[in-house]
Design a protein around this motif. Structure first.
Motif, PDB file in Angstrom:
ATOM      1  N   SER A 101       0.833  -1.205   0.000  1.00 43.37           N
ATOM      2  CA  SER A 101       0.000   0.000   0.000  1.00 43.37           C
ATOM      3  C   SER A 101       0.866   1.253   0.000  1.00 43.37           C
ATOM      4  O   SER A 101       0.555   2.233  -0.685  1.00 43.37           O
ATOM      5  N   LEU A 102       1.937   1.211   0.753  1.00 43.32           N
ATOM      6  CA  LEU A 102       2.836   2.355   0.807  1.00 43.32           C
ATOM      7  C   LEU A 102       3.501   2.576  -0.546  1.00 43.32           C
ATOM      8  O   LEU A 102       3.676   3.713  -0.990  1.00 43.32           O
ATOM      9  N   GLY A 106       3.424   5.832  -3.038  1.00 46.63           N
ATOM     10  CA  GLY A 106       4.605   6.424  -3.649  1.00 46.63           C
ATOM     11  C   GLY A 106       4.469   6.540  -5.154  1.00 46.63           C
ATOM     12  O   GLY A 106       4.876   7.554  -5.750  1.00 46.63           O
ATOM     13  N   GLU A 107       3.873   5.533  -5.790  1.00 46.59           N
ATOM     14  CA  GLU A 107       3.663   5.585  -7.233  1.00 46.59           C
ATOM     15  C   GLU A 107       2.660   6.672  -7.590  1.00 46.59           C
ATOM     16  O   GLU A 107       2.798   7.347  -8.621  1.00 46.59           O
ATOM     17  N   ALA A 108       1.664   6.856  -6.729  1.00 46.17           N
ATOM     18  CA  ALA A 108       0.701   7.928  -6.965  1.00 46.17           C
ATOM     19  C   ALA A 108       1.371   9.285  -6.901  1.00 46.17           C
ATOM     20  O   ALA A 108       1.092  10.182  -7.708  1.00 46.17           O
ATOM     21  N   LEU A 109       2.270   9.448  -5.945  1.00 49.75           N
ATOM     22  CA  LEU A 109       3.000  10.712  -5.833  1.00 49.75           C
ATOM     23  C   LEU A 109       3.873  10.951  -7.058  1.00 49.75           C
ATOM     24  O   LEU A 109       3.982  12.081  -7.540  1.00 49.75           O
ATOM     25  N   GLU A 110       4.489   9.885  -7.556  1.00 53.17           N
ATOM     26  CA  GLU A 110       5.294  10.030  -8.767  1.00 53.17           C
ATOM     27  C   GLU A 110       4.428  10.461  -9.942  1.00 53.17           C
ATOM     28  O   GLU A 110       4.837  11.293 -10.761  1.00 53.17           O
ATOM     29  N   VAL A 193      -5.421   7.184 -10.298  1.00 53.22           N
ATOM     30  CA  VAL A 193      -6.027   5.894 -10.620  1.00 53.22           C
ATOM     31  C   VAL A 193      -5.383   5.299 -11.859  1.00 53.22           C
ATOM     32  O   VAL A 193      -5.045   4.106 -11.898  1.00 53.22           O
ATOM     33  N   ARG A 194      -5.192   6.117 -12.882  1.00 48.28           N
ATOM     34  CA  ARG A 194      -4.586   5.619 -14.124  1.00 48.28           C
ATOM     35  C   ARG A 194      -3.191   5.071 -13.859  1.00 48.28           C
ATOM     36  O   ARG A 194      -2.824   3.987 -14.331  1.00 48.28           O
ATOM     37  N   ALA A 195      -2.396   5.824 -13.083  1.00 51.87           N
ATOM     38  CA  ALA A 195      -1.023   5.392 -12.810  1.00 51.87           C
ATOM     39  C   ALA A 195      -1.004   4.067 -12.050  1.00 51.87           C
ATOM     40  O   ALA A 195      -0.213   3.163 -12.367  1.00 51.87           O
ATOM     41  N   LEU A 196      -1.872   3.929 -11.065  1.00 52.44           N
ATOM     42  CA  LEU A 196      -1.874   2.711 -10.253  1.00 52.44           C
ATOM     43  C   LEU A 196      -2.477   1.530 -10.995  1.00 52.44           C
ATOM     44  O   LEU A 196      -2.056   0.385 -10.793  1.00 52.44           O
ATOM     45  N   ARG A 197      -3.451   1.787 -11.851  1.00 52.74           N
ATOM     46  CA  ARG A 197      -4.001   0.693 -12.654  1.00 52.74           C
ATOM     47  C   ARG A 197      -2.949   0.176 -13.644  1.00 52.74           C
ATOM     48  O   ARG A 197      -2.882  -1.028 -13.909  1.00 52.74           O
TER      49      ARG A 197
END
Length: 256
Positions: A101-102, A106-110, A193-197
């Motif tokens: 989850s963390l 981090g990927e969302a922040l990127e 959402v797009r980045a995490l998907r």
């Protein structure tokens, strides 16, 4: 107690771990300690194994928490090693889930950092790889329409609708027409959402990241929270390693 073993009073055991005598009694009642012997007068008599059990429990507490540590010690004293290992495995699996989850946060922040400086301009009809799939509509005065957002972040409008149905996006509605209107925060959430998907995260993994971002109020605040959580997880992992080492040694001595 083992033959020839030095007897310890309740107060002796309490001093070993800096506890009160009542806490020691509570630990025995809870199964954290093996059952104590009794004198003719009914006083508890402890031995070296009780001291070892107490120190093992105290070593487990910081990383595994009091509830899991108590269950582990009960299982040890019941002779159920399989249950002990299952409890340890479950605790480490939960920690791994927190790390995943963390990493998602981090990927969302990127994704947000990479999108800085990108103007949210409404795309022209047919522009971009997804343009032909977005229904043409006039630009909303207080935000972007679904087709504009789809072309801006490079997805189909159907994807945005699916994300909305899953509760990940909550765009407003234009009065009178009922058209979806995406404000800056909605566009930001859609980028996340797009980045995490694209990293194959499931909706259940994405939802708490969005909740953290909305609660933090900004990517900078979320970054600070993520860094703090990372440090806390590192400290907890080290504590779990120390506790597991103490537990391994106690299991070995119990086998003897």
């Amino acid at each position: 107690m083992r033959n020839g073993e030095r007897r310890l009073r309740t107060v002796d055991l309490a001093r070993t771990a800096g506890l009160s005598t009542q806490q020691v009694r509570n630990y025995e009642d809870a199964g954290v300690l093996p059952p104590a012997g009794r004198t003719d007068a009914g006083y508890r008599v402890f031995g070296e194994r009780h001291r070892e059990a107490l120190l093992t429990y105290r070593a487990l507490q910081p990383g595994y928490g009091a509830v899991t540590a108590t269950r582990v010690m009960r299982a040890v004293h019941d002779g159920d090693v399989a249950a002990v290992l299952a409890l340890v495995d479950a605790a480490h699996a939960a920690l791994h889930e927190e790390r995943v989850s963390l990493r998602a946060a981090g990927e969302a922040l990127e994704a947000l950092t990479g999108s800085r400086g990108t103007a949210a301009q409404p795309p022209r009809s047919g522009d971009g790889p997804r343009g032909p799939h977005a229904p043409h509509a006039p630009h909303a005065p207080n935000g972007l329409r679904i087709g504009e957002v789809a072309a801006l972040i490079g997805v189909r409008t159907s994807a945005l609708r699916v994300w909305e149905e899953a509760g990940l996006l909550v765009p407003g509605r234009e009065h009178g027409t009922g058209y979806r209107v995406y404000g800056p925060a909605d566009v930001r959430d859609a980028r996340v959402v797009r980045a995490l998907r694209r990293s194959h995260h499931l909706f259940d993994r994405i939802r708490p990241v969005l909740e953290d971002l909305r609660r933090a109020g900004s990517s900078e605040a979320l970054r600070a929270a993520v860094e703090a959580r990372g440090r806390a997880l590192t400290a907890r992992t080290r504590s779990m390693l120390a506790g597991a080492g103490a537990l391994h040694a106690y299991l070995d001595r119990s086998d003897e």
